[in-house]
Design a protein around this motif. Sequence first.
Motif, PDB file in Angstrom:
ATOM      1  N   TRP A  52       0.849  -1.196   0.000  1.00  0.00           N
ATOM      2  CA  TRP A  52       0.000   0.000   0.000  1.00  0.00           C
ATOM      3  C   TRP A  52       0.880   1.240   0.000  1.00  0.00           C
ATOM      4  CZ3 TRP A  52       1.353  -2.863   4.158  1.00  0.00           C
ATOM      5  CH2 TRP A  52       1.881  -2.185   5.257  1.00  0.00           C
ATOM      6  N   ARG A  53       0.259   2.356  -0.274  1.00  0.00           N
ATOM      7  CA  ARG A  53       0.991   3.627  -0.254  1.00  0.00           C
ATOM      8  C   ARG A  53       0.869   4.239   1.138  1.00  0.00           C
ATOM      9  NH1 ARG A  53       0.065   8.715  -4.410  1.00  0.00           N
ATOM     10  NH2 ARG A  53       1.856   9.956  -3.694  1.00  0.00           N
ATOM     11  N   GLN A  55       0.628   6.600   4.297  1.00  0.00           N
ATOM     12  CA  GLN A  55       0.213   7.985   4.517  1.00  0.00           C
ATOM     13  C   GLN A  55       0.228   8.270   6.022  1.00  0.00           C
ATOM     14  OE1 GLN A  55      -3.144   8.782   5.859  1.00  0.00           O
ATOM     15  NE2 GLN A  55      -3.356   6.625   6.396  1.00  0.00           N
TER      16      GLN A  55
END
Length: 295
Positions: A52-53, A55
């Motif tokens: 996942w990215r 954040q």
Amino acid sequence: MNEFQRRQVKNRVIVVVLVVMLGVYLFPIYWMFSTATKTKLDAFSLPPKWVWRPQAENFRNVFYVGGGGALGKVKGVEVKPKPSAFLRQLGNSIVVSFVSTILATFLGALSGYVFSRMKVRGKDDLLFVVLSSRMLPPVVIAIPLVMMYRALGLFDTRFGLIIMYTVFNLAFAVWMMRSFVDDIPIEYEEAALVDGYSRFQAFFKFIFPEMRVGMVATAIFSLIMTWNEFTFSLLLTGEKARTAVPSIAHSLGTAGVNWGHIAAGSFLMVIPVVVFTFLLGGNLIRGFTFGAIKE
């Protein structure tokens, strides 16, 4: 298969078991960190997203709050962030936990020495009384404690929590330090007394340094218990002296559970204890093995 080969197979099996156990222990930390760095959509995706990215929105929402806990634009209206109470509560946790741990460990060391070396009438009964203070669930004594703290002006103060956690950990510290002092040869003291030292000087010059590893092990366990304690912090404080653990529970809102917010706060709560344990880890292992080899 000869003896050497059997030993190699045995060592490899042990390594595999240890790696599996390490994975089991570290998986909750990984899951907590991944939930804290995912968006809400990624956190609830099925099957789980392993890539996942990352954040930092959840971490920012821990320290800053806006209208309804959101930041940015809500229905086209810019929501200005304002500091949350988490930083102050984290500071309360650090001050209360470390001060009460130092006090409980020091007083436990002195008491453990007395119970180990001195002739005290009814020693076993006194030790049982000390231990019995840990047998009652905190909620049983909650009402009289709250009334007493309000009458004495200790309610919602760091000082009141420090007293509570010092007493809370003292029984554990006394029993731990007594067992460590039992393993220190009494000949150290006798030699010091023969050389003209007083009992007080002999203790602080020769016995107290030998108790260091035991005090470190006791301090680590006391700190972990205090750091994670929930009931007393919730019942004996208001907004001013509350620690961070109850604040994380307050993240359970009526609009649903914000798991990303809870995971970010929980991950931040883990860091100080991990750093403290890592810094004193060498002494902790020595404390576990202290007295394992007898004369």
